[in-house]
Enzyme design. Structure first.
Site, mmCIF file in Angstrom:
data_model
loop_
_atom_site.group_PDB
_atom_site.id
_atom_site.type_symbol
_atom_site.label_atom_id
_atom_site.label_comp_id
_atom_site.label_asym_id
_atom_site.label_seq_id
_atom_site.Cartn_x
_atom_site.Cartn_y
_atom_site.Cartn_z
ATOM 1 N N LYS A 169 -44.426 25.814 -57.387
ATOM 2 C CA LYS A 169 -44.377 26.110 -55.952
ATOM 3 C C LYS A 169 -44.955 27.482 -55.610
ATOM 4 O O LYS A 169 -45.521 27.677 -54.530
ATOM 5 C CB LYS A 169 -42.939 26.019 -55.447
ATOM 6 C CG LYS A 169 -42.341 24.618 -55.499
ATOM 7 C CD LYS A 169 -42.947 23.706 -54.469
ATOM 8 C CE LYS A 169 -42.216 22.373 -54.374
ATOM 9 N NZ LYS A 169 -42.938 21.427 -53.481
ATOM 10 N N SER B 48 -43.729 20.421 -63.989
ATOM 11 C CA SER B 48 -43.878 21.213 -62.766
ATOM 12 C C SER B 48 -42.819 22.290 -62.579
ATOM 13 O O SER B 48 -43.028 23.255 -61.860
ATOM 14 C CB SER B 48 -43.881 20.285 -61.553
ATOM 15 O OG SER B 48 -42.723 19.476 -61.565
ATOM 16 N N GLU C 22 -39.208 25.064 -45.379
ATOM 17 C CA GLU C 22 -38.204 24.033 -45.628
ATOM 18 C C GLU C 22 -38.066 23.925 -47.139
ATOM 19 O O GLU C 22 -38.983 24.276 -47.881
ATOM 20 C CB GLU C 22 -38.668 22.695 -45.045
ATOM 21 C CG GLU C 22 -39.597 21.860 -45.937
ATOM 22 C CD GLU C 22 -40.935 22.516 -46.239
ATOM 23 O OE1 GLU C 22 -41.356 23.407 -45.473
ATOM 24 O OE2 GLU C 22 -41.560 22.160 -47.264
#
Lengths: 268, 399
Positions: free
Chosen positions: B92, B381, B114
């Site tokens: 991210k 990830s 969010e």
């Protein structure tokens, strides 16, 4: 001319402004919507905006979102909203009905299927808040082909260069969102709105309705002085939400009559 | 038009994508589109982005040959792209750095985000601290409860976490609320969207910032193995880690691209979050894509053990790649993902995020169907520290 166009023409001839209440179909109950629509007309509504419930009403504040949640709990979908409109039309053939909602329920039904069914049910205009003119190429044409006015929003953030593009796609009237925010927000600045409306009218010959932030007769009067129509939503829904069982229709009738006096005071 | 040339100038990937938002946001999205277009062609901007990825995030992330896992799974060799080793523990951060640099360039002092699992919230809070910006993170109330460590992490970093109690109280509701904040504070605020979804230009710019993952793989794999992998596997919620590793591989036709959705209790049970596997196209959160919806077009509540995959939509480019046949999409159930989670812990000493465990679980299914000299590259990830409470709870253990 569409029923919406006729309504504005008639009002103009009488030097009056339009009052457009918004309620969510299916709130507070499935059987309440048609009686509420008739009560709104009795109390002075010129056009009715009927909200189509959606699970994710991104542009709405908590009040209208809760109305949507109640309607969905009552299992009210787009087909029911069309049925309610048809029911309303059995005894009222003059008051325009505008459906207001989000793209997905219409997308799911199919634009052509929806437009045909809506037209047959007696719907006059459609406002899908998350379909801007850029994405409406085929959609607005389908609506127009079935005699539905595609209604679009303008907002305080709309640049002047864009107004003409929006107006070109629109029919019926333009809905000017009076403030940055979601439905039910406060802090309406009518001087700022008046300035922006002057700019809108330079590029757009359609009547202009103003919504967001209209709470009472005084704000309704202030807006009616500068706009062709006054749209009231969250305030009405709040009344429906807080009304004791059995008193909902009466409360809504009283509130709308009060707003009507405000709107009419603007042109006296 | 080539698959790699998308989206078009208005954000369309074929029928998907686009800009489906209320009028108030149109100007802000146009401003963002124009500014991003300038930024990506500005060598100084790109140089700073790359500098930050190297010195702040710790890129490039390594690729690791999971030998014991490969042996246990009994087939192809499994390699892991270690996005879990990035600063903040997931992919991210690649995107939030890019967007924070854009926010700074546009003079916005306040950022909102969010979050589902909390990884994007943490990554947003991190860059807000790094660049001295105010940060507000919207998070579903249910996710706040199941991702407590990440909530505290965000607060430590100076962010305000707002629990969202409307709707299903998960990621989609957090996204609704973030959009509402943005529409209200549009002039002062930059919305750091966490996945390759939302209205144009977000799916494009998030993809572009995440493509560093795939570009590194394309250099690293030949160094490690002498060639590119036979298959690339990544989990798909909104789909940003997947598009980040897939996109650079699109022209490599011999490489299968496999996206793994959350199958929850099983796709047949209806309790899942697999719109590409079992959904239909529709419009939500500003774009058209496959969605989880009922016959009235209402969005269905999703289910996944992994908060980061618990989303009823998917990035529009994945919908396009599915229809075009360039990528395959499958669903992995909660129990399969949990088994893979434990496999990776025990065989390799790596605690993976539950999201990434879905990709590992797909590798477990795929490996035995391939030869031992074939290669599966799994995008790992994120790391799983944030998930230990969930895993303990599922296992009936109180920490």
């Amino acid at each position: 001319m569409s029923r919406i166009g006729q309504t504005f023409t008639a009002l103009k001839a009488q030097n009056r402004k339009a009052l457009i209440p918004f309620i969510t179909a299916g709130d507070p109950g499935k059987g309440m919507t048609v009686p509420l629509m008739h009560a709104l007309v009795d109390a002075g509504a010129d056009i009715i905006e009927l909200g189509v419930p959606f699970s994710d009403p991104m542009a709405d504040g908590p009040v209208i979102q809760r109305a949507s949640e109640r309607a969905l709990a009552n299992k009210v979908g787009l087909r029911d909203v069309l049925a309610m409109t048809a029911e309303f039309r059995k005894t009222n053939t003059t008051t325009p009905v505008v459906l207001m909602g989000y793209a997905n329920p219409v997308e799911r039904m199919g634009y052509e299927t929806f437009a045909k069914a809506a037209s047959e049910a007696g719907v006059d205009g459609v406002l899908t808040v998350d379909i801007p003119p850029e994405e409406s190429a085929g959609v607005a044409d389908v609506f127009k082909a079935h005699g539905l006015d595609p209604i679009f929003l303008l907002s305080p953030t709309t640049p002047e260069s864009r107004i003409e593009q929006v107006a070109a796609a629109a029919g019926g009237f333009i809905y000017y969102v009076s403030l940055k925010g979601v439905t039910g927000s406060a802090n309406l600045d009518t001087a700022e709105v008046a300035e922006k409306l002057a700019m809108v009218r330079k590029h757009c010959s359609l009547p202009v309705g103003v919504g967001f932030g209209i709470r009472d007769a005084a704000t309704a009067e202030a807006v009616a002085r500068i706009a062709d129509a006054v749209v009231v939503g969250s305030r009405l829904i709040g009344e429906i939400e807080s009304a004791p069982e059995g008193e909902c229709v009466t409360r809504v009738r009283h509130l709308l009559a009060d707003l009507r006096r405000g709107v009419d005071a603007a042109t006296k | 038009m080539k698959l790699t040339d998308l989206p078009d100038s208005r954000g369309h990937f074929g029928p998907y994508g686009g800009i489906f938002v209320a009028e108030t946001l149109m100007a802000a999205l146009e401003e963002l589109r124009v500014e991003y277009d300038r930024a990506r062609r500005d060598p100084a901007f790109m140089a700073e982005f790359e500098y930050e990825l190297k010195h702040y995030v710790g890129r490039p992330s390594p690729i690791y040959h999971a030998r014991r896992l490969s042996e246990a799974y009994g087939g192809a060799q499994i390699y892991l792209k270690r996005e879990d080793l990035n600063h903040t523990g997931a992919h991210k951060i690649n995107n939030t750095i890019g967007q924070a640099l854009l926010a700074r360039r546009m003079g916005k002092k306040r950022v909102i985000a969010e979050t589902g699992a909390g990884q994007h919230g943490v990554a947003s809070a991190t860059v807000a601290a790094r660049y001295g910006m105010e940060c507000v993170v919207y998070m579903g109330a249910e996710d706040v409860a199941r991702q407590a460590p990440n909530v505290f992490r965000m607060k430590l970093l100076g962010a305000t976490v707002v629990p969202v109690s409307s709707g299903s109280k998960t990621l989609k509701d957090a996204l609704n609320e973030a959009m509402r904040d943005w529409v209200t504070n549009v002039e002062s605020t930059f919305y750091i969207l966490g996945t390759a979804a939302g209205p144009h230009p977000y799916p494009m710019l998030v993809r572009d910032f995440q493509c560093v993952i795939g570009r590194e793989c394309i250099e690293q794999m030949p160094e490690l193995t002498g060639r590119q992998p036979d298959a690339v596997v990544a989990c798909v919620g909104g789909g940003s880690n997947a598009i980040g590793i897939f996109h650079p591989y699109i022209p490599h036709e011999g490489v299968r691209l496999i996206g793994v959705e959350a199958g929850g209790s099983g796709v047949d049970s209806g309790k899942h979050a697999a719109p590409l596997t079992a959904g239909t196209p529709g419009v939500l959160h500003g774009f058209r894509s496959y969605l989880m919806q009922d016959e009235n077009g209402q969005i269905i509540e999703t289910h996944s053990v992994s908060a980061g995959l618990d989303y009823p939509g998917v990035g529009p480019e994945h919908s396009y790649l599915k229809d075009a046949g360039r990528a395959e999409y499958v669903a992995i159930n909660d129990d399969e993902a949990l088994a893979a989670f434990h496999d990776l812990c025990r065989f390799e000493g790596i605690i993976p995020a539950l999201e990434s465990s879905h990709a590992v679980a797909q590798a477990k299914k795929l490996a035995p169907t391939l030869r031992k000299d074939q290669i599966i590259l799994v995008n790992l990830s994120g790391r799983g520290d944030k998930d230990i409470n969930t895993v303990a709870k599922v296992s009936g253990i109180t920490l």
